[in-house]
Design a protein around this motif. Structure first.
Motif, mmCIF file in Angstrom:
data_model
loop_
_atom_site.group_PDB
_atom_site.id
_atom_site.type_symbol
_atom_site.label_atom_id
_atom_site.label_comp_id
_atom_site.label_asym_id
_atom_site.label_seq_id
_atom_site.Cartn_x
_atom_site.Cartn_y
_atom_site.Cartn_z
ATOM 1 N N VAL A 109 0.958 -1.152 0.120
ATOM 2 C CA VAL A 109 -0.148 -0.056 -0.002
ATOM 3 C C VAL A 109 0.860 1.242 -0.069
ATOM 4 C CG1 VAL A 109 -1.619 1.595 1.492
ATOM 5 C CG2 VAL A 109 -1.947 -1.054 1.005
ATOM 6 N N ASP A 110 1.818 1.334 0.933
ATOM 7 C CA ASP A 110 2.694 2.326 0.902
ATOM 8 C C ASP A 110 3.444 2.930 -0.647
ATOM 9 O OD1 ASP A 110 2.257 2.819 3.432
ATOM 10 O OD2 ASP A 110 3.942 1.843 4.246
ATOM 11 N N HIS A 111 3.809 1.735 -1.263
ATOM 12 C CA HIS A 111 4.402 2.023 -2.416
ATOM 13 C C HIS A 111 3.388 2.477 -3.438
ATOM 14 C CE1 HIS A 111 6.320 -0.173 -6.215
ATOM 15 N NE2 HIS A 111 6.802 1.369 -5.991
ATOM 16 N N ALA A 112 2.070 1.953 -3.308
ATOM 17 C CA ALA A 112 1.046 2.529 -4.138
ATOM 18 C C ALA A 112 0.860 3.992 -4.123
ATOM 19 C CB ALA A 112 -0.478 1.593 -4.067
ATOM 20 N N LEU A 113 0.853 4.202 -2.804
ATOM 21 C CA LEU A 113 0.738 5.866 -2.395
ATOM 22 C C LEU A 113 1.906 6.459 -2.660
ATOM 23 C CD1 LEU A 113 -0.793 5.560 1.263
ATOM 24 C CD2 LEU A 113 -1.972 5.940 -0.911
ATOM 25 N N ASN A 114 3.084 5.954 -2.796
ATOM 26 C CA ASN A 114 4.306 6.555 -3.353
ATOM 27 C C ASN A 114 3.999 6.935 -4.867
ATOM 28 O OD1 ASN A 114 5.512 6.922 -0.912
ATOM 29 N ND2 ASN A 114 6.761 5.298 -1.223
ATOM 30 N N LEU A 115 3.638 5.979 -5.326
ATOM 31 C CA LEU A 115 3.365 6.101 -6.926
ATOM 32 C C LEU A 115 2.513 6.979 -7.370
ATOM 33 C CD1 LEU A 115 3.727 2.265 -8.018
ATOM 34 C CD2 LEU A 115 5.548 4.163 -8.429
ATOM 35 N N LEU A 116 1.292 7.092 -6.320
ATOM 36 C CA LEU A 116 0.226 8.118 -6.865
ATOM 37 C C LEU A 116 0.633 9.486 -6.421
ATOM 38 C CD1 LEU A 116 -2.614 6.071 -5.060
ATOM 39 C CD2 LEU A 116 -2.660 6.585 -7.516
ATOM 40 N N TYR A 176 -0.224 6.578 -16.800
ATOM 41 C CA TYR A 176 0.567 5.658 -15.748
ATOM 42 C C TYR A 176 -0.647 4.652 -15.323
ATOM 43 C CZ TYR A 176 4.451 8.609 -16.111
ATOM 44 O OH TYR A 176 5.839 9.051 -16.412
ATOM 45 N N LEU A 177 -0.506 3.334 -15.331
ATOM 46 C CA LEU A 177 -1.207 2.511 -14.450
ATOM 47 C C LEU A 177 -0.461 2.038 -13.560
ATOM 48 C CD1 LEU A 177 -4.051 1.556 -15.411
ATOM 49 C CD2 LEU A 177 -3.151 -0.304 -16.539
ATOM 50 N N ILE A 178 -1.011 1.806 -12.473
ATOM 51 C CA ILE A 178 -0.504 1.361 -11.058
ATOM 52 C C ILE A 178 -1.177 0.127 -10.750
ATOM 53 C CG2 ILE A 178 0.258 1.920 -8.826
ATOM 54 C CD1 ILE A 178 0.215 4.700 -9.114
ATOM 55 N N ASP A 179 -0.682 -0.935 -11.041
ATOM 56 C CA ASP A 179 -1.267 -2.503 -10.697
ATOM 57 C C ASP A 179 -1.171 -2.661 -9.324
ATOM 58 O OD1 ASP A 179 -2.072 -5.039 -10.586
ATOM 59 O OD2 ASP A 179 -0.700 -5.551 -12.337
ATOM 60 N N ILE A 180 -2.328 -2.934 -8.746
ATOM 61 C CA ILE A 180 -2.318 -3.070 -7.185
ATOM 62 C C ILE A 180 -2.738 -4.858 -6.900
ATOM 63 C CG2 ILE A 180 -2.534 -0.647 -6.437
ATOM 64 C CD1 ILE A 180 -5.499 -1.502 -5.884
ATOM 65 N N ASN A 181 -2.618 -5.550 -7.873
ATOM 66 C CA ASN A 181 -3.004 -6.801 -7.590
ATOM 67 C C ASN A 181 -2.245 -7.656 -6.627
ATOM 68 O OD1 ASN A 181 -5.534 -7.851 -9.340
ATOM 69 N ND2 ASN A 181 -4.399 -6.284 -10.497
#
Lengths: 291, 174
Positions: A15-22, A51-56
């Protein structure tokens, strides 16, 4: 051949990585969960994220159903099939299994997620109606931490949510009250289609009267909506066919269907009425049969 | 970008565009044309493959998302030249006419039997409800899946055993 526009693919590891990317890509990015709403929109070029951030890969972290005596928590990456097959969820909130059986088809349900469904914010979307019916709250995480938004405020119009560009929906929270049950019914043009209209009902009985009742409708307004007039009319009343009929009339009055290729506004109003009656009746019957 | 995944047990690495769909990766980059490409809208189900053992519609999964995961296609069903029982069932019970929907039906049917070795006809119909046979050969598809359920070892029957499925009228073996 339908293909998405060119994009940069990023895969979040947690989740943290996803938030960084966002945080880095802002409004040029979209989150890819199950992809069964977003990818079709990208193929039609209705969505063209750079950009597409894949969170699967976040399924381990955000794919869960936890029920305690006061609250059910469902992780945003919980897939439709997991919702359908959860006995614990089915016992507590049979509305989920009712709805899941009529969402798309089994193969799509292997992939689609509850978080993706809610974030799509389609006015006809079934799990949004379920969460509206159950008075769910949405936990949104951003750089400053978590905030909790009620379903009524989560959807801000068709395909619009309260989730900011640098935020991620991570969890749904559903209050648990004693002696309740629920039901969902949808009218669709063909199996697995979007609703012409659908209704969810949740009721709670105390000493033979309804301590509370909630109805949520899909496809009769800009977003799925809870019908507060029904709740007001039902509270403190003993369940009866007359009461259900009155609730159906109120639901029909308090929705805003529009005529489109799925049906006329009049027909949808009729469905809102009829499905409200049926789901209230079914939800009450489930409590009676359980006791 | 570079993507690496295991397809039918073989690790493959290719340079792809981020927007490439898994169905086109399989067909155009790997030459595995057994997976068919149909409606493009996740309705028809002829593109169904397994991703980590789960049937998914590969027109609605990015190839990049399959990176690091295991994909199984219809080409991966046979074992050492022997058809999988699900494939044999489609042979025995005339489970295909034009054959376009067949790869998806086979992958979904196999996945169903792996989870539920003795499904009812109703459960088979539910399992394939996201897939379209435009020849409308659903009755024989259900029979074919039930043949595979009744012959888990792919017995070498040349005729369907009419006692194995209520869906097969007596004496209709062909």
């Amino acid at each position: 051949m339908q293909v998405p526009a060119a994009l940069e693919y990023e895969r979040a590891s947690d989740v943290d990585h996803a938030l960084n990317l966002l945080g880095r890509y802002g409004d040029t990015a979209k989150i890819l969960a199950g992809g069964h709403s977003l990818l079709p929109m990208m193929k039609l070029r209705l969505a063209t994220p750079e950009y597409l951030i894949d969170i699967n890969d976040l399924h381990d972290e955000l794919g869960y159903i936890r029920i305690d005596p006061t609250e059910a928590r469902i992780g945003a990456m919980t897939r439709h099939r997991e919702l359908l097959e959860s006995d614990e969820l089915g016992r507590m909130f049979p509305i989920f299994a009712d709805a899941e059986r009529v969402i798309a088809d089994p193969v799509v349900r292997n992939r689609g997620t509850i978080g993706g469904s809610l974030c799509q914010a389609d006015p006809s979307e079934d799990l949004s109606a379920v969460c509206t019916t159950l008075a769910a709250s949405c936990v949104i995480r951003g750089p400053g931490g978590d905030r909790v938004v009620a379903m009524d405020e989560f959807h801000q119009g068709p395909y619009e949510t309260a989730v900011g560009d640098d935020e991620l929906l991570i969890e749904l929270r559903i209050p648990v009250h004693p002696n309740g049950s629920s039901a969902y019914e949808k009218v669709e043009r063909r199996a697995g289609d979007w609703a012409v209209v659908s209704a969810g009902a949740a009721v709670w009985l105390e000493d033979g009267v309804l301590s509370d009742a909630r109805v949520g409708l899909a496809a009769v307004g800009p977003n799925t909506n809870g019908i507060t007039a029904v709740s007001e009319a039902c509270r403190g009343q003993a369940p009866s066919e007359e009461l259900f009929a009155r609730a159906g009339e109120l639901a029909a009055q308090h929705c805003e269907p529009s005529t489109d290729q799925r049906g006329s506004a009049d027909y949808k109003r009729h469905l809102a009425k009829e499905l409200t009656v049926r789901t209230l009746r079914q939800a009450v019957r489930r409590i009676v049969e359980r006791n | 970008m570079q993507v690496t995944m295991a397809v039918n047990g073989v690790e493959v690495t290719r340079e792809i565009e981020g927007r490439l769909l898994l169905v086109h990766f399989l067909r155009d980059h790997l030459g595995l044309t057994g997976t068919h490409w149909g409606c493009d809208t996740s309705n028809c189900g002829t593109c169904v493959v397994w991703l980590d053992g789960e049937p998914v519609k590969s027109c609605t999964v990015l190839a990049a998302s399959a990176g690091g995961h295991e994909v199984r296609t219809v080409e991966g069903l046979e074992h050492d030249g022997e058809l999988d029982p699900i494939q044999q069932g489609f042979v025995e019970c005339h489970g295909l006419q034009c054959g376009f929907c067949t790869p998806g039906m086979l992958m979904t049917g196999r996945a169903l039997l792996d989870r539920n070795p003795h499904p009812t006809d109703e459960q088979v119909r539910e399992a394939i409800s996201g897939q379209i046979c435009r020849c409308t050969g659903y009755a024989t598809i259900v029979r074919s899946v039930q043949w595979a359920a009744a012959h888990p070892d792919g017995a070498e029957a040349t005729e369907p055993d009419v006692t194995d499925s209520e869906a097969v009228p007596s004496g209709s073996a062909s």
